[in-house]
Design a protein around this motif. Structure first.
Motif, PDB file in Angstrom:
ATOM      1  N   ARG A 133     -22.228  45.599   9.920  1.00 49.43           N
ATOM      2  CA  ARG A 133     -21.679  46.720   9.161  1.00 49.43           C
ATOM      3  C   ARG A 133     -22.761  47.348   8.289  1.00 49.43           C
ATOM      4  O   ARG A 133     -23.542  46.641   7.650  1.00 49.43           O
TER       5      ARG A 133
ATOM      6  N   VAL B 221     -18.013  48.006   2.442  1.00 47.40           N
ATOM      7  CA  VAL B 221     -17.361  46.837   3.006  1.00 47.40           C
ATOM      8  C   VAL B 221     -16.397  46.277   1.970  1.00 47.40           C
ATOM      9  O   VAL B 221     -16.629  46.373   0.764  1.00 47.40           O
TER      10      VAL B 221
ATOM     11  N   GLU C  92     -13.707  41.162   4.038  1.00 47.13           N
ATOM     12  CA  GLU C  92     -14.440  41.186   5.310  1.00 47.13           C
ATOM     13  C   GLU C  92     -15.723  40.354   5.252  1.00 47.13           C
ATOM     14  O   GLU C  92     -16.329  40.083   6.283  1.00 47.13           O
TER      15      GLU C  92
END
Length: 533
Positions: A396, A426, A430
């Motif tokens: 990410r 984020v 997560e």
């Protein structure tokens, strides 16, 4: 009125009373406040406020000019902190502390303390020490007395300065990693008066020219996995193994020593609780410790006989200093102070930025925070990074909102620093322990399977295909399936094996060392090749 709201109202009232060195701003933006000419003017104003406040100024963000609570979005607050940090740097100052409060559904008000003086770069003078040792052998108590300079009450009172969970304090057993810090300046040790106050830890980081951070591990056998995580997953410079004089070396002592030496960590031994026994018993335990060290090919160096200077010069791959200590009488703590003031940093961490995530949490007004030890390179507020791999193997894209070390806000962190990095892009839910932070340009691949050279240190029979230990590599603790070359490995054997993580991929590189363990079996290994997904 809620306690948080009351605290905010108190901070605003205090700011109004203090006057000239307090500034109220709804928000700060790069476009407006960093424009040509404006930045210099605002930096000059900030400098004036700092000087008029005897070296300290307060900026209240998210309020109107008359102190009304407006509240701004998390993104706007993050940008405001970035701008304030740049203005402070221009004014030869730095942001020392930030407190935030939630207003409404998504609004934030924050109070930032700005102090005179540029941010100190103590990385080359910042060593990280990991503790190990049997339960009730005084690890946390010794560290608590070191970082505060306070003698223990004989009941482990100073250990409470490190434990953060109420059940840990109540039971007298650490159940997770905890952290402490102290330092040195030209006048000697810089210690914490009250370690429970975040500002006190931050003060040590700000004032000390040299820092010593402790990663205090867990001595109780059921939490050995956590101990391994502390010793393998942190960027440690030295290991500190404790052995209680009223007990002596135990099976856990030998196991922890094996982990320290397997990770090639320069190690010292502190014989604790020497006040609890007579001199003959202390000498007996010291001889037992020396035998344990010689059994694993190490040379003990008793500090009482050879001195601190010799210990600082000789500690390393083969020599292990041994010092007698008591947190109650403070015996030996001066020797440890002198030793820590002399020891050089061993983990230089050159190269590009890399940090494995050890803990995650969320902070109001900041968002998701990933904490861990910077493995290599450096990171700054505003840097664009990758975090992952996620369970599906993807990385990410994130941005660094801010960085803190022991509750002290810093603009940049280099290898060896234990930091919390606030991330934009984020959610905290997560993030997972074992993930890695890398530069946006890194182009990493997730790894599920890898080749390794392994050494079996202990096993009741043999290790064959399908053996499933837990692999501890950096902050990763994950079950993996073994496939040894030749089909099996016996205790004491060294050989090659293929390992595959059972549940998800991670980021691995050739040369990384790891520990594997299952029941009474344990071994060490080095990654030799990775198979990308």
């Amino acid at each position: 009125m809620s306690a948080d709201r009351a605290a905010l109202e108190e901070a605003l009232e205090r700011g109004e009373q203090e006057g000239g060195h307090v500034e109220f701003k709804e928000r700060l933006s790069r476009e407006v406040h960093l424009s040509s000419g404006r930045m210099e003017s605002l930096a000059a104003q900030l400098r004036h406020r700092v000087l008029s406040g005897d070296g300290e100024a307060t900026y209240v963000i998210g309020v109107t000019d008359d102190g009304g609570l407006a509240g701004i979005s998390p993104d706007a607050f993050s940008e405001s902190m970035d701008v304030l940090s740049l203005l402070a740097e221009e004014a030869d100052a730095h942001i020392d502390d930030v407190e935030t409060w939630g207003i409404g559904d998504d609004g934030i008000v924050g109070v930032a303390t700005v102090r005179e003086g540029a941010m100190l770069d103590t990385d080359d003078e910042h060593i990280v020490v990991g503790t190990a040792g049997h339960v009730d052998h005084g690890k946390s108590t010794l560290v608590g007395s070191l970082v505060t300079g306070q003698a223990d009450d004989g009941e482990g009172g100073t250990r409470g300065f490190l434990d953060v969970q109420p059940h840990e304090v109540e039971r007298g057993l650490s159940a997770d990693l905890s952290y402490g810090v102290y330092g040195f300046d030209d006048d000697g040790p810089v210690r914490m008066d009250n370690p429970h106050r975040k500002a006190d830890r931050a003060r040590v980081v700000e004032e000390a020219d040299r820092l010593v951070s402790f990663v205090d591990t867990v001595g109780h056998e059921p939490w050995l996995r956590t101990t391994i995580r502390g010793l393998v997953g942190q960027k440690l410079d030295y290991g500190l193994l404790t052995v209680a004089a009223d007990d002596g070396p135990t099976k856990t002592t030998r196991e922890h020593l094996g982990i320290l030496l397997a990770t090639e960590l320069p190690t010292m031994v502190a014989i604790t609780k020497v006040d609890a026994v007579d001199d003959d018993r202390v000498a007996e335990v010291e001889r037992e410790v020396e035998r344990v060290l010689r059994d694993v090919g190490r040379t003990p160096l008793p500090v009482e006989r050879h001195g601190v200077e010799a210990a600082a010069e000789e500690i390393g791959e083969t020599v292990v200093p041994v010092v007698r200590t008591s947190a109650v009488t403070m015996q030996g703590l001066d020797d440890l102070d002198e030793l820590f003031s002399r020891l050089p940093k061993t983990t230089l961490g050159a190269g590009t930025f890399r940090m494995y995530v050890d803990r995650t949490y969320s902070v109001t007004g900041v968002g998701a925070v990933a904490s861990g030890t910077v493995n290599s390179g450096s990171v700054e507020a505003g840097d664009e990074l990758l975090v992952g791999p996620m369970p599906d193997g993807e990385f990410r894209e994130v941005e660094v909102r801010s960085i803190e070390m022991h509750y002290h806000r810093i603009d940049r962190a280099k290898a060896g620093r234990i930091v919390g990095i606030a991330l934009k892009g984020v959610r905290e839910a997560e993030l997972e322990r074992g993930m890695v932070l890398l530069p946006r340009s890194a182009d990493p691949d997730p790894v599920r399977e890898f080749e390794a050279e392994v050494v079996v240190l202990n096993h009741p029979t043999r290790i064959g295909t399908g053996y499933e230990p837990v692999v501890h590599l950096e902050t990763i603790s994950e079950a993996a399936v073994f496939d040894p070359d030749g089909g099996q490995l016996l205790p004491g054997d060294a050989g090659e094996a293929t390992l595959r993580f059972k549940f998800r991929p991670y980021f691995l590189e050739e040369g990384q060392r790891f520990v594997f363990r299952e029941g009474q079996s344990k071994g060490v290994g080095t990654v030799t090749d990775v198979q990308t997904e």
